[in-house]
Design an enzyme around this catalytic site. Structure first.
Site, short mmCIF file in Angstrom:
data_model
loop_
_atom_site.label_atom_id
_atom_site.label_comp_id
_atom_site.label_asym_id
_atom_site.label_seq_id
_atom_site.Cartn_x
_atom_site.Cartn_y
_atom_site.Cartn_z
N GLU A 81 4.19 -11.60 -0.12
CA GLU A 81 5.60 -11.84 -0.44
C GLU A 81 6.36 -12.01 0.86
O GLU A 81 5.84 -11.79 1.95
CB GLU A 81 6.18 -10.68 -1.25
CG GLU A 81 6.18 -9.36 -0.52
CD GLU A 81 6.61 -8.18 -1.40
OE1 GLU A 81 6.68 -8.36 -2.63
OE2 GLU A 81 6.86 -7.11 -0.85
N HIS A 89 10.85 -5.06 -2.99
CA HIS A 89 10.28 -4.10 -2.05
C HIS A 89 11.14 -3.97 -0.79
O HIS A 89 11.81 -4.91 -0.37
CB HIS A 89 8.88 -4.55 -1.63
CG HIS A 89 7.88 -4.43 -2.73
ND1 HIS A 89 6.79 -5.27 -2.85
CD2 HIS A 89 7.78 -3.58 -3.78
CE1 HIS A 89 6.08 -4.93 -3.90
NE2 HIS A 89 6.67 -3.91 -4.49
#
Length: 293
Positions: A213, A251
């Site tokens: 990511e 996150h």
């Protein structure tokens, strides 16, 4: 075969008697994991009976649980404020594998117990991760076993929990040796490189799926490692192609600053070393199918 977790794994759960610990211990049992104990100093000497009749003893410490049961895996379900002490206890007891599910662990705490683990024989997965599953063998964490019911030739390593589940579902007909959710915090115990190295060494893993990511440079570092050390096909998906600059996406580590850490820059780095990269999970799954054919 598998990596890190197999049918011989004996699991204890630190925080088993809490609400989340109870719920997910039941799910692990349902998926065939061998749960040999829980740890809670206030309830040491008691037992918990789960659906299906499995009775699990509760111990006062990790060391006591290991001595009594031969446990070689601990799954940590404790609040963030207590996570550091729980992990340090497991490391000091020389637990081989510690899976830290808890999110919101202070980075300073993670850095400290990670440094301690590096000086020991303990492998940490997480924190803020879904755990690890070797289908048909064992499941340590919160991964829904029903999304990957079959063992097979694929290895999966992923920063994202939900994308782990989706990719397991997308490729469930092919199956996996092991799926590892490493977590997306800025500091984690097991990295893409750690898992890819293990998959490369595992003779039953024929191809590797990597999910990354935006944010940081872990995927670029993995690309360099793959170029120098990996001979098996690798396919990747990078989450965050449409993420706006400067905004944290899920996150704590998933934030783009300028051109650094973008999905596009990671895609280019991986493709430069021969990794096929999908722009969606389904596209990545199809690229994997094409590789296997």
């Amino acid at each position: 075969m598998s990596i890190f977790l197999d049918s011989d794994s004996k699991i204890i759960v630190q925080g088993m008697t809490g609400a989340e610990g109870m719920k997910h211990t039941q799910r692990m049992l349902n998926s065939g994991s061998t749960i040999v104990g829980g740890v809670n100093p206030k309830k040491a000497g008691t037992t918990v009976t789960f659906e299906g009749g499995t009775e699990v003893p509760v111990f006062g410490s990790v060391r006591e649980a290991m001595s009594s049961t031969g446990a070689n895996v601990s799954v940590v379900f404790v609040p963030a404020v207590a996570t550091k002490s729980a992990v340090v206890e497991a490391i000091n007891a020389r637990m081989p594998l510690v899976v830290v599910i808890t999110e919101g662990v202070p980075i300073k705490d993670t850095a400290e117990f990670y440094a301690l683990a590096r000086e020991s024989d303990t492998r940490i997965i997480g924190p803020n991760c879904p755990g690890i599953i070797s289908p048909g063998q064992s499941n340590a964490g919160i991964i829904p076993a029903e999304t990957a019911p079959n063992p097979g030739p694929l290895g999966l390593v992923s920063k994202s929990g939900t994308l782990t589940y989706q990719m397991m579902f997308e490729l469930s007909d092919i199956g996996f040796t092991t799926c590892v959710g490493i977590g997306g915090d800025p500091i984690i115990g097991t990295t893409h490189i750690s898992a890819i190295r293990a998959f490369q060494a595992d003779p039953d893993t024929k191809a590797i799926m990597m999910i990354g990511e935006i944010g940081g440079d872990a995927e670029e570092a993995a690309a360099k490692f793959i170029q120098e050390n990996v001979t098996k096909p690798v396919v990747a998906y990078i989450a965050g192609f449409t993420a706006p600059e400067g905004k944290t996406m899920g996150h704590a580590g998933a934030i783009v600053s300028g051109s650094s850490g973008t999905a596009e820059s990671k895609k280019l780095a991986l493709e430069a070393v021969g990794v096929k990269v999908g722009r969606t999970p389904s596209q990545a799954a199809q690229l994997m199918r094409d590789c296997l054919q």
